[in-house]
Design an enzyme around this catalytic site. Structure first.
Site, PDB file in Angstrom:
ATOM      1  N   THR A   1      -4.774  13.468   5.213  1.00  0.00           N
ATOM      2  CA  THR A   1      -3.364  13.684   5.571  1.00  0.00           C
ATOM      3  C   THR A   1      -3.202  15.007   6.319  1.00  0.00           C
ATOM      4  O   THR A   1      -2.538  15.072   7.360  1.00  0.00           O
ATOM      5  CB  THR A   1      -2.466  13.623   4.322  1.00  0.00           C
ATOM      6  OG1 THR A   1      -2.771  12.416   3.623  1.00  0.00           O
ATOM      7  CG2 THR A   1      -1.005  13.640   4.696  1.00  0.00           C
TER       8      THR A   1
ATOM      9  N   GLY B   1      -2.995   8.221  -4.202  1.00  0.00           N
ATOM     10  CA  GLY B   1      -2.371   9.429  -4.747  1.00  0.00           C
ATOM     11  C   GLY B   1      -1.150   9.869  -3.953  1.00  0.00           C
ATOM     12  O   GLY B   1      -0.824   9.313  -2.913  1.00  0.00           O
ATOM     13  N   ASP B   2      -0.465  10.840  -4.487  1.00  0.00           N
ATOM     14  CA  ASP B   2       0.648  11.531  -3.827  1.00  0.00           C
ATOM     15  C   ASP B   2       0.819  12.818  -4.644  1.00  0.00           C
ATOM     16  O   ASP B   2      -0.129  13.248  -5.320  1.00  0.00           O
ATOM     17  CB  ASP B   2       1.920  10.659  -3.840  1.00  0.00           C
ATOM     18  CG  ASP B   2       3.037  11.224  -2.957  1.00  0.00           C
ATOM     19  OD1 ASP B   2       2.969  11.079  -1.734  1.00  0.00           O
ATOM     20  OD2 ASP B   2       3.985  11.848  -3.490  1.00  0.00           O
TER      21      ASP B   2
ATOM     22  N   LYS C   1       0.857  -1.190   0.000  1.00  0.00           N
ATOM     23  CA  LYS C   1       0.000   0.000   0.000  1.00  0.00           C
ATOM     24  C   LYS C   1       0.885   1.228   0.000  1.00  0.00           C
ATOM     25  O   LYS C   1       1.845   1.322   0.773  1.00  0.00           O
ATOM     26  CB  LYS C   1      -0.866  -0.005   1.277  1.00  0.00           C
ATOM     27  CG  LYS C   1      -1.805   1.157   1.384  1.00  0.00           C
ATOM     28  CD  LYS C   1      -3.166   0.818   0.809  1.00  0.00           C
ATOM     29  CE  LYS C   1      -3.986   2.038   0.482  1.00  0.00           C
ATOM     30  NZ  LYS C   1      -3.676   2.700  -0.796  1.00  0.00           N
TER      31      LYS C   1
ATOM     32  N   ASN D   1      -2.837  19.135  -1.813  1.00  0.00           N
ATOM     33  CA  ASN D   1      -3.820  18.414  -0.992  1.00  0.00           C
ATOM     34  C   ASN D   1      -3.503  18.491   0.499  1.00  0.00           C
ATOM     35  O   ASN D   1      -4.356  18.851   1.314  1.00  0.00           O
ATOM     36  CB  ASN D   1      -3.890  16.951  -1.464  1.00  0.00           C
ATOM     37  CG  ASN D   1      -4.722  16.103  -0.538  1.00  0.00           C
ATOM     38  OD1 ASN D   1      -4.212  15.471   0.374  1.00  0.00           O
ATOM     39  ND2 ASN D   1      -6.033  16.118  -0.724  1.00  0.00           N
TER      40      ASN D   1
ATOM     41  N   LYS E   1       5.458   2.055  -3.069  1.00  0.00           N
ATOM     42  CA  LYS E   1       5.294   3.386  -3.652  1.00  0.00           C
ATOM     43  C   LYS E   1       5.522   3.268  -5.149  1.00  0.00           C
ATOM     44  O   LYS E   1       6.217   2.360  -5.603  1.00  0.00           O
ATOM     45  CB  LYS E   1       6.311   4.371  -3.052  1.00  0.00           C
ATOM     46  CG  LYS E   1       5.914   5.817  -3.192  1.00  0.00           C
ATOM     47  CD  LYS E   1       4.933   6.250  -2.115  1.00  0.00           C
ATOM     48  CE  LYS E   1       4.442   7.657  -2.344  1.00  0.00           C
ATOM     49  NZ  LYS E   1       3.650   8.152  -1.213  1.00  0.00           N
TER      50      LYS E   1
ATOM     51  N   LYS F   1       5.500   3.602   8.359  1.00  0.00           N
ATOM     52  CA  LYS F   1       4.305   4.432   8.529  1.00  0.00           C
ATOM     53  C   LYS F   1       3.067   3.548   8.595  1.00  0.00           C
ATOM     54  O   LYS F   1       2.227   3.693   9.478  1.00  0.00           O
ATOM     55  CB  LYS F   1       4.201   5.385   7.341  1.00  0.00           C
ATOM     56  CG  LYS F   1       3.015   6.316   7.379  1.00  0.00           C
ATOM     57  CD  LYS F   1       2.866   7.091   6.089  1.00  0.00           C
ATOM     58  CE  LYS F   1       4.147   7.807   5.712  1.00  0.00           C
ATOM     59  NZ  LYS F   1       3.952   8.771   4.626  1.00  0.00           N
TER      60      LYS F   1
END
Ligand code: NDP
Length: 447
Positions: free
Chosen positions: A212, A167-168, A92, A243, A128, A116
């Site tokens: 976040t 997303g990132d 993830k 974001n 990632k 994390k």
């Protein structure tokens, strides 16, 4: 901080095996620096070479992404997915679309993601991915063609039980929608749990967009509360205007603080009256404009082209843009100007030098792998809802996020205390995240 002797050679080996990947080396070093006392307490981790194994991704995929722009020209980008560790659950972690992306960035992010995700207490492994594609200045059609081409490769290695991207930087609701649509088409399945950060109308979770920024603010609130303090009346500076930054602004204002500076990669806007949330949302989420345009609407605000946001005096600093954005000098400036707390919304935004400055000055410091864990935690809540074909309300989901962030804070604080560094949440996050993964890896045998 010096590396404990027993992990020196592991670190040297990581450098040798991953040449030219400076960000990955930095992320590994920061974790290894903290693990000395863990190996003393759990010698079985050293015997099973858990650290060596954790530093080596389980699988890395690099692929070509050809697509056509609006002028009919052929463009080629590179795609990545690094599936780092699946000891706790399916891989993830987000996808980053930014021109600076290369393997070293994806590996640093994937490595951090392992710990994390462990800290959230939820069953998710670490990964990632992303591309050196730059969505900025591209039309919606170009972004769609790119996302479709990207997914033509990615779909083979992801799935709700295998690997669940989100997303990132550069990947928001628009990109996730295009990626999901193409996955659905390629597989002929409505597999909602394959991606998170989806739109609410097709399986997304309430609060994922906000998670976040909200989560990071909740984490800093816990740090302040432990000192009998809070956000009420505090001046905050939030870097970036994407974001994470937007929802950090929203939550800080809800808790009685005031955000007086925001930024993007071109410059800094200072609004001593406190930023207007609706304007920022309209500019960035709807119109996709630059933060400097804020000053056209709010005349009291000042734009500093190429400015350094960390020169703006504040009580609380929330770096929410990108890696290594706070240098040692920036940290010294923040301390000199009276900053008492830092919450890392971004991943690894403070350089090692900067972290040492904050810790030495007694600044409350929430490292990214703990402070920004609310995003992935809410992604895991989205997976839970998808698996149960359920949809929870906003308040219910926000309350779960809030409780998770309190737990993450407590877990880090307890681990720091137990391993001889009370109050040092860098140590607490690294050790707290590591131990659970290490135990699971030992249980699984040599895989
Ligand atoms: P967005 O793409 O929404 O926003 C990124 C913001 O940071 C933009 O304002 C951008 O400015 C700025 N920025 C990006 N790169 C740079 C740079 N090199 N120099 C200066 N400014 C820069 O991304 P997110 O808000 O999603 O992500 C921000 C950070 O938070 C990243 O570190 C990400 O890894 C981390 N994070 C995000 C999570 C999420 O759920 N989204 C979860 C956990 C961590 P510009 O438009 O000019 O490029």
């Amino acid at each position: 901080m010096a590396l404990p002797e027993r992990v020196q050679s592991i670190y040297q080996d990581v450098i040798k095996r991953n040449p030219g990947e400076a960000e990955f080396h930095q992320a590994v070093k920061e974790v290894l620096e903290c693990l000395g006392p863990v190996l003393v307490k759990y010698p079985e981790f050293a015997e099973a070479k858990v650290i060596e194994r954790i530093c080596e991704p389980e699988r890395q995929t690099i692929f070509r992404v050809p697509w056509q722009d609006d002028r009919g020209q052929v463009q080629i980008n590179r795609g990545f997915r690094v599936q780092f560790n699946s000891a706790l659950g399916p891989y993830k972690g987000g996808l980053r679309f930014h021109p600076s992306v290369y393997l070293g960035i994806i590996k640093f992010l994937g490595f951090e993601q392992i710990f994390k995700n462990s800290l959230t207490g939820l069953p998710i492994g670490g990964a990632k991915g992303g591309s050196d594609f730059d969505p900025k200045g591209k039309s919606d059609n170009e972004v769609m063609r790119f996302c479709q081409s990207f997914m033509i490769e990615l779909w083979r290695i992801i799935g709700e039980h295998t690997d669940v991207p989100a997303g990132d930087i550069g990947v928001g609701a628009r990109e996730i929608g295009f990626l999901f649509g193409q996955y659905k088409r390629l597989t002929s399945k409505f597999e909602a749990g394959v991606l998170t950060g989806k739109g609410l109308v097709y399986g997304g979770s309430q609060v994922r967009t906000e998670a976040t920024g909200y989560g990071c603010t909740y984490f800093v609130e816990e740090m302040l509360k432990a000192k009998g303090n809070g956000f009420m009346g505090k001046k905050a500076v939030v870097s970036g205007s994407g974001n994470v930054a937007i929802y950090t602004l929203e939550k800080i204002h809800q808790l009685g603080g005031k955000v007086v500076a925001m930024s993007d990669s071109h410059g800094v806007v200072v609004d001593e009256d406190g930023f207007n949330l609706e304007t920022v949302k309209q500019l960035k989420e709807v119109d996709r404009r630059r933060i400097k345009d804020y000053c056209d609407i709010h005349k009291q605000a000042k734009y500093i082209d190429g400015g350094n946001i960390w020169d703006v005096p504040c009580d609380v600093a929330m770096p929410s843009a990108t890696q290594n954005e706070i240098s040692g000098n920036d940290a010294r400036t923040l301390v000199k100007n009276g900053c008492i707390a830092v919450g890392e919304g971004a991943n690894m935004p403070t350089t090692p030098d900067g972290v040492q400055v904050f810790l030495a000055a007694g600044v409350l410091f929430g490292p990214g792998k703990a402070a920004n864990a609310g995003g992935v935690a809410t992604s895991a809540l989205e997976m839970q809802q998808n698996a149960g074909r359920d949809a929870w309300g906003f308040e219910e989901t926000d309350a779960k996020l809030h409780q998770i962030m309190k737990n993450v804070y407590q877990h880090c604080s307890d681990a720091a205390e137990e391993f001889g560094s009370p109050g040092n949440l860098v140590v607490g996050a690294n050790i707290g995240g590591f131990i659970k993964v290490a135990r699971a890896m030992i249980a699984h045998g040599l895989v």
